[in-house]
Design a protein around this motif. Sequence first.
Motif, PDB file in Angstrom:
ATOM      1  N   HIS A 248     -41.974 102.042  33.798  1.00 37.64           N
ATOM      2  CA  HIS A 248     -41.270 103.584  33.251  1.00 37.64           C
ATOM      3  C   HIS A 248     -39.886 103.089  33.250  1.00 37.64           C
ATOM      4  CE1 HIS A 248     -44.677 106.092  32.964  1.00 37.64           C
ATOM      5  NE2 HIS A 248     -44.563 106.591  34.011  1.00 37.64           N
ATOM      6  N   GLY A 249     -39.444 102.019  33.527  1.00 32.22           N
ATOM      7  CA  GLY A 249     -38.044 101.682  33.236  1.00 32.22           C
ATOM      8  C   GLY A 249     -37.172 102.054  34.552  1.00 32.22           C
ATOM      9  N   PHE A 250     -37.581 101.793  35.709  1.00 32.63           N
ATOM     10  CA  PHE A 250     -36.996 101.949  36.736  1.00 32.63           C
ATOM     11  C   PHE A 250     -36.217 100.405  37.171  1.00 32.63           C
ATOM     12  CE2 PHE A 250     -39.437 105.824  37.668  1.00 32.63           C
ATOM     13  CZ  PHE A 250     -38.346 106.580  38.003  1.00 32.63           C
ATOM     14  N   ASP A 251     -34.965 100.404  37.588  1.00 28.45           N
ATOM     15  CA  ASP A 251     -34.416  99.175  38.104  1.00 28.45           C
ATOM     16  C   ASP A 251     -35.357  98.412  39.321  1.00 28.45           C
ATOM     17  OD1 ASP A 251     -32.018  97.412  38.207  1.00 28.45           O
ATOM     18  OD2 ASP A 251     -31.941  98.079  40.338  1.00 28.45           O
ATOM     19  N   ALA A 252     -35.297  97.267  39.344  1.00 27.76           N
ATOM     20  CA  ALA A 252     -36.040  96.608  40.249  1.00 27.76           C
ATOM     21  C   ALA A 252     -35.426  96.774  41.567  1.00 27.76           C
ATOM     22  CB  ALA A 252     -35.945  94.966  39.888  1.00 27.76           C
ATOM     23  N   ASP A 253     -34.200  96.789  41.870  1.00 24.32           N
ATOM     24  CA  ASP A 253     -33.536  97.097  43.286  1.00 24.32           C
ATOM     25  C   ASP A 253     -34.112  98.400  43.682  1.00 24.32           C
ATOM     26  OD1 ASP A 253     -32.557  94.371  43.189  1.00 24.32           O
ATOM     27  OD2 ASP A 253     -30.573  94.988  42.497  1.00 24.32           O
ATOM     28  N   GLU A 254     -33.999  99.261  42.796  1.00 22.14           N
ATOM     29  CA  GLU A 254     -34.310 100.715  42.916  1.00 22.14           C
ATOM     30  C   GLU A 254     -35.658 101.075  43.612  1.00 22.14           C
ATOM     31  OE1 GLU A 254     -34.175 104.100  40.311  1.00 22.14           O
ATOM     32  OE2 GLU A 254     -32.205 104.101  41.096  1.00 22.14           O
ATOM     33  N   ILE A 255     -36.696 100.230  42.583  1.00 20.88           N
ATOM     34  CA  ILE A 255     -38.326 100.222  43.132  1.00 20.88           C
ATOM     35  C   ILE A 255     -38.307  99.669  44.481  1.00 20.88           C
ATOM     36  CG2 ILE A 255     -40.254  99.068  42.286  1.00 20.88           C
ATOM     37  CD1 ILE A 255     -39.353  99.433  39.393  1.00 20.88           C
ATOM     38  N   HIS A 256     -37.745  98.293  44.526  1.00 22.13           N
ATOM     39  CA  HIS A 256     -37.835  97.660  45.785  1.00 22.13           C
ATOM     40  C   HIS A 256     -37.397  98.557  47.187  1.00 22.13           C
ATOM     41  CE1 HIS A 256     -38.344  94.589  48.949  1.00 22.13           C
ATOM     42  NE2 HIS A 256     -37.116  94.574  49.161  1.00 22.13           N
ATOM     43  N   ALA A 257     -36.345  99.117  47.056  1.00 19.73           N
ATOM     44  CA  ALA A 257     -35.866 100.160  48.194  1.00 19.73           C
ATOM     45  C   ALA A 257     -36.812 101.326  48.319  1.00 19.73           C
ATOM     46  CB  ALA A 257     -34.586 100.594  47.697  1.00 19.73           C
TER      47      ALA A 257
ATOM     48  N   MET B  30     -33.024 105.000  44.732  1.00 19.55           N
ATOM     49  CA  MET B  30     -34.246 104.994  45.443  1.00 19.55           C
ATOM     50  C   MET B  30     -34.772 106.436  45.237  1.00 19.55           C
ATOM     51  SD  MET B  30     -34.918 104.575  49.412  1.00 19.55           S
ATOM     52  CE  MET B  30     -34.461 106.092  50.021  1.00 19.55           C
ATOM     53  N   PHE B  31     -33.873 107.391  45.201  1.00 20.19           N
ATOM     54  CA  PHE B  31     -34.476 108.864  45.351  1.00 20.19           C
ATOM     55  C   PHE B  31     -34.818 109.357  44.081  1.00 20.19           C
ATOM     56  CE2 PHE B  31     -31.818 108.762  49.153  1.00 20.19           C
ATOM     57  CZ  PHE B  31     -32.791 109.244  50.056  1.00 20.19           C
ATOM     58  N   ASP B  32     -34.382 108.731  42.694  1.00 24.35           N
ATOM     59  CA  ASP B  32     -35.003 108.906  41.709  1.00 24.35           C
ATOM     60  C   ASP B  32     -36.667 108.502  41.446  1.00 24.35           C
ATOM     61  OD1 ASP B  32     -32.900 110.272  40.735  1.00 24.35           O
ATOM     62  OD2 ASP B  32     -31.900 108.448  39.670  1.00 24.35           O
ATOM     63  N   VAL B  33     -36.932 107.137  42.427  1.00 21.79           N
ATOM     64  CA  VAL B  33     -38.175 106.714  42.407  1.00 21.79           C
ATOM     65  C   VAL B  33     -39.101 107.639  42.948  1.00 21.79           C
ATOM     66  CG1 VAL B  33     -39.407 104.789  43.061  1.00 21.79           C
ATOM     67  CG2 VAL B  33     -37.479 104.420  41.791  1.00 21.79           C
ATOM     68  N   LEU B  34     -38.640 108.028  44.265  1.00 17.11           N
ATOM     69  CA  LEU B  34     -39.248 108.954  45.079  1.00 17.11           C
ATOM     70  C   LEU B  34     -39.665 110.211  44.570  1.00 17.11           C
ATOM     71  CD1 LEU B  34     -37.586 108.307  48.770  1.00 17.11           C
ATOM     72  CD2 LEU B  34     -39.677 107.326  47.645  1.00 17.11           C
ATOM     73  N   VAL B  35     -38.816 110.854  43.783  1.00 15.88           N
ATOM     74  CA  VAL B  35     -38.947 112.148  42.990  1.00 15.88           C
ATOM     75  C   VAL B  35     -40.191 111.719  41.930  1.00 15.88           C
ATOM     76  CG1 VAL B  35     -38.179 113.581  41.634  1.00 15.88           C
ATOM     77  CG2 VAL B  35     -36.795 113.214  43.521  1.00 15.88           C
ATOM     78  N   PHE B  36     -40.022 110.691  41.348  1.00 16.21           N
ATOM     79  CA  PHE B  36     -41.014 110.325  40.276  1.00 16.21           C
ATOM     80  C   PHE B  36     -42.384 110.135  40.758  1.00 16.21           C
ATOM     81  CE2 PHE B  36     -43.568 107.251  38.093  1.00 16.21           C
ATOM     82  CZ  PHE B  36     -43.643 107.858  36.552  1.00 16.21           C
ATOM     83  N   VAL B  37     -42.493 109.700  41.918  1.00 14.70           N
ATOM     84  CA  VAL B  37     -43.708 109.453  42.784  1.00 14.70           C
ATOM     85  C   VAL B  37     -44.302 110.710  43.129  1.00 14.70           C
ATOM     86  CG1 VAL B  37     -44.839 108.326  44.885  1.00 14.70           C
ATOM     87  CG2 VAL B  37     -43.125 106.824  43.501  1.00 14.70           C
ATOM     88  N   TYR B  38     -43.650 111.450  43.639  1.00 21.18           N
ATOM     89  CA  TYR B  38     -44.004 112.840  44.220  1.00 21.18           C
ATOM     90  C   TYR B  38     -44.306 113.668  43.071  1.00 21.18           C
ATOM     91  CZ  TYR B  38     -43.702 117.583  46.334  1.00 21.18           C
ATOM     92  OH  TYR B  38     -43.989 118.632  46.958  1.00 21.18           O
ATOM     93  N   GLU B  39     -43.962 113.481  41.777  1.00 20.94           N
ATOM     94  CA  GLU B  39     -44.087 114.442  40.737  1.00 20.94           C
ATOM     95  C   GLU B  39     -45.325 113.919  40.145  1.00 20.94           C
ATOM     96  OE1 GLU B  39     -40.491 114.342  38.221  1.00 20.94           O
ATOM     97  OE2 GLU B  39     -39.645 116.342  39.418  1.00 20.94           O
ATOM     98  N   HIS B  40     -45.744 112.724  40.105  1.00 23.26           N
ATOM     99  CA  HIS B  40     -46.838 112.143  39.408  1.00 23.26           C
ATOM    100  C   HIS B  40     -48.085 111.892  40.177  1.00 23.26           C
ATOM    101  CE1 HIS B  40     -43.670 111.495  36.446  1.00 23.26           C
ATOM    102  NE2 HIS B  40     -44.861 111.324  35.561  1.00 23.26           N
ATOM    103  N   TYR B  41     -47.990 111.878  41.458  1.00 21.91           N
ATOM    104  CA  TYR B  41     -49.047 111.778  42.395  1.00 21.91           C
ATOM    105  C   TYR B  41     -49.102 112.928  43.535  1.00 21.91           C
ATOM    106  CZ  TYR B  41     -48.864 107.281  40.512  1.00 21.91           C
ATOM    107  OH  TYR B  41     -48.693 106.152  39.250  1.00 21.91           O
ATOM    108  N   TRP B  42     -49.873 113.802  43.321  1.00 17.91           N
ATOM    109  CA  TRP B  42     -49.892 114.885  44.006  1.00 17.91           C
ATOM    110  C   TRP B  42     -50.176 114.830  45.534  1.00 17.91           C
ATOM    111  CZ3 TRP B  42     -54.702 116.824  45.793  1.00 17.91           C
ATOM    112  CH2 TRP B  42     -55.786 116.413  45.314  1.00 17.91           C
ATOM    113  N   ARG B  43     -50.688 113.779  45.771  1.00 23.89           N
ATOM    114  CA  ARG B  43     -50.812 113.579  47.498  1.00 23.89           C
ATOM    115  C   ARG B  43     -50.622 112.129  47.630  1.00 23.89           C
ATOM    116  NH1 ARG B  43     -56.042 115.784  47.559  1.00 23.89           N
ATOM    117  NH2 ARG B  43     -56.705 113.740  48.506  1.00 23.89           N
ATOM    118  N   GLY B  44     -50.107 111.941  48.924  1.00 18.39           N
ATOM    119  CA  GLY B  44     -50.092 110.367  49.193  1.00 18.39           C
ATOM    120  C   GLY B  44     -51.078 109.434  49.406  1.00 18.39           C
ATOM    121  N   ASP B  45     -52.397 109.889  49.647  1.00 15.62           N
ATOM    122  CA  ASP B  45     -53.575 109.283  49.450  1.00 15.62           C
ATOM    123  C   ASP B  45     -53.975 109.026  48.129  1.00 15.62           C
ATOM    124  OD1 ASP B  45     -54.445 112.070  49.099  1.00 15.62           O
ATOM    125  OD2 ASP B  45     -55.987 112.036  50.612  1.00 15.62           O
TER     126      ASP B  45
END
Length: 157
Positions: free
Chosen positions: A31-40, A1-16
């Motif tokens: 981008h190849g993330f596992d479905a369970d990891e994405i869902h979490a 889950m945290f790998d996905v969060l880091v990816f989101v943080y790095e690719h989208y500079w703000r939540g909005d």
Amino acid sequence: MFDVLVFVYEHYWRGDVCPELQQLERKLSAHGFDADEIHAALSWLDGLNFAAQHASADPGPREPAGAPGSMRIYSVAEQDHLGAECLGFISFLEGAGVLPPAMREIVVDRAMAAPGDPVALDELKIIVMMVYWSFGHEPDALVLDELCEPATGRLAH
């Protein structure tokens, strides 16, 4: 889950500016993330969005957590799930004046929704960065350094 969060943080500079969760799910899958990891991660992000929207909507003058000289008492469940290292880090950020009470409560809420017993300090740092991100704030350079740089190998002065 945290790998996905880091990816989101790095690719989208703000939540909005982050795409809706369904579109984000497709991008993460591409981008190849596992479905369970994405869902979490998406479930966790949905909770973060909800908390950030309600914190922004509520001006909070009646909120005792913001009163000068007030103290946050952690429940036994919070103490067990966060652990001493994470609680100490939250206290450090509060003492440095970079984690206001409303943001602290979201950090605690999202940490309680994270896997791990206790939550690892590196994971808590990601949570703190994501809370800043959800408000559209970038931590100042010293805080960002503390959140991104590993403490190992540092010399205390």
